[in-house]
Write an enzyme that holds these catalytic residues in place. Sequence first.
Site, PDB file in Angstrom:
ATOM      1  N   ASP A  65      -0.116  -9.052   8.443  1.00 33.75           N
ATOM      2  CA  ASP A  65      -0.783  -7.147   7.976  1.00 33.75           C
ATOM      3  C   ASP A  65      -2.566  -7.455   8.891  1.00 33.75           C
ATOM      4  OD1 ASP A  65      -2.000  -6.044   6.636  1.00 33.75           O
ATOM      5  OD2 ASP A  65      -2.373  -7.175   4.287  1.00 33.75           O
ATOM      6  N   ASP A 111      -3.414   1.105  10.320  1.00 35.16           N
ATOM      7  CA  ASP A 111      -3.052  -0.478   9.092  1.00 35.16           C
ATOM      8  C   ASP A 111      -1.531  -0.468   9.058  1.00 35.16           C
ATOM      9  OD1 ASP A 111      -3.097  -1.987   7.031  1.00 35.16           O
ATOM     10  OD2 ASP A 111      -3.140  -0.943   5.515  1.00 35.16           O
TER      11      ASP A 111
END
Length: 473
Positions: A150, A351
């Site tokens: 992430d 992201d």
Amino acid sequence: MASLVSPIFLLSLFLLFSAYEGRETTERYHLPLTHTVPTSSLLPEPVCKPSSKGSVKEGFLKVVHKHGPCSQLGHGSSKIPTDAQILEQDQFRVDSVHRRLSKKSSKRDDLRASEAAKIPAKSGMSIGTGNYVVTVGLGTPKRELSLIFDTGSDLTWTQCQPCSKSCYKQNEPTFNPAQSSSYSNISCNSAQCSQLTSATGNQPGCSTSTCIYGIQYGDNSFSVGFFGTERLTLTPTDSFDNFLFGCGQNNQGLFGNAAGLLGLGRDKISVVSQTSQKYGRVFSYCLPSTSSSTGYLSFGDNGGTKSSLKFTSLSQSSPSFYSMEMLGISVGGQKLSISASVFSKAGTIIDSGTVITRLPPAAYSALRSAFRKMMSKYPLVQPLSILDTCYDLSKYQSVSIPKISLFFKGGTEVNVHPVGIMYARSPSQVCLAFAGNSNDDDVAIYGNKQQVTLTVVYDDAGGRLGFAEGGCS
């Protein structure tokens, strides 16, 4: 002697030729402005079809979708979420990101480590911290663990024995620090312990002189445990001693049977920062086109050798997220009439954990209008959660999808893959895979759905972000 040609005749010939030439030019111009693809290609297949890259090239970690057939997580009794649930969870993450970056508040989701045990996770909801999983090694001897990676998170953590409070079900055996000769706890009064505040947004706790971390995500899932150091192995040749990580003792939420999370953010505690002497704060990945294929994650400049890479600059507007400047969008080769101030007002981040790209309201409205106009021959159907432009393609063997490109600072144009343009629940509900933010002040988010098949290079030291097509093959 040649006869004189009537001016009217010449004018007629000219107009006829011009009309024909114009029609031919228009047809040549419009034909490549759509992707004509088999409708079935927009849907994942039930069997894994791995990419050659990432499985054979040394130093590349294989990336799989945590819910796809290429995943080794073995969901067992865990239910794979529906598309509506995935999109709902995606909205939880986006809301959390917006709160973290809000100009009105400098606080993140509030969770003190000492209070974490009192906060229940919402039943059946996933972490909201990403869809893609890699396998790394931890400890001495090395234990392999599947972690969600992430770019929007900094702290790396995994569940640890003895799970003094709560551990959810995971695929591999839970990591036991007592069986590793390289594990060590971090003390409460150390400088490393204090770094947790910026990495997690929460003040660290203390238990018998051992530093305690606590981190909570957008859906109220959380992990709490000991902050320690361990040997991290990323490739067969690259290991890192004294790697700071969280050894979770109280972990709640549905994590897709992954053992924890690999934090690739910009904070000092992230993997990117802790391995900077070796890799120079550079990493790259390619996300697979569907959940039934594979991609890769690589550290160092492995991904930066492509001559086709196009770079845009990274800004320092966020200490954790990777921020850049989006300038515009094109649909079907036509640049949309959107003021630059629409994008600059709140900024843009990229992201890996957000699924659907979020655009400022005015930008999304323009995109949707242009897209619907070019897709007018296909029947519209009911929305799917946050996706409001959906089509019934069940009667079509192939579909012509308008090409969509995103434009960033520095003249960088990124073409979105057809699978990244559409989100398919079934042939009878295939949706435009973009959504609008609720407010003009909310940051735009370049999500993972629109990044599929691209080589994406994060050169944080060089202050730039690179893109190249065809990255997974």
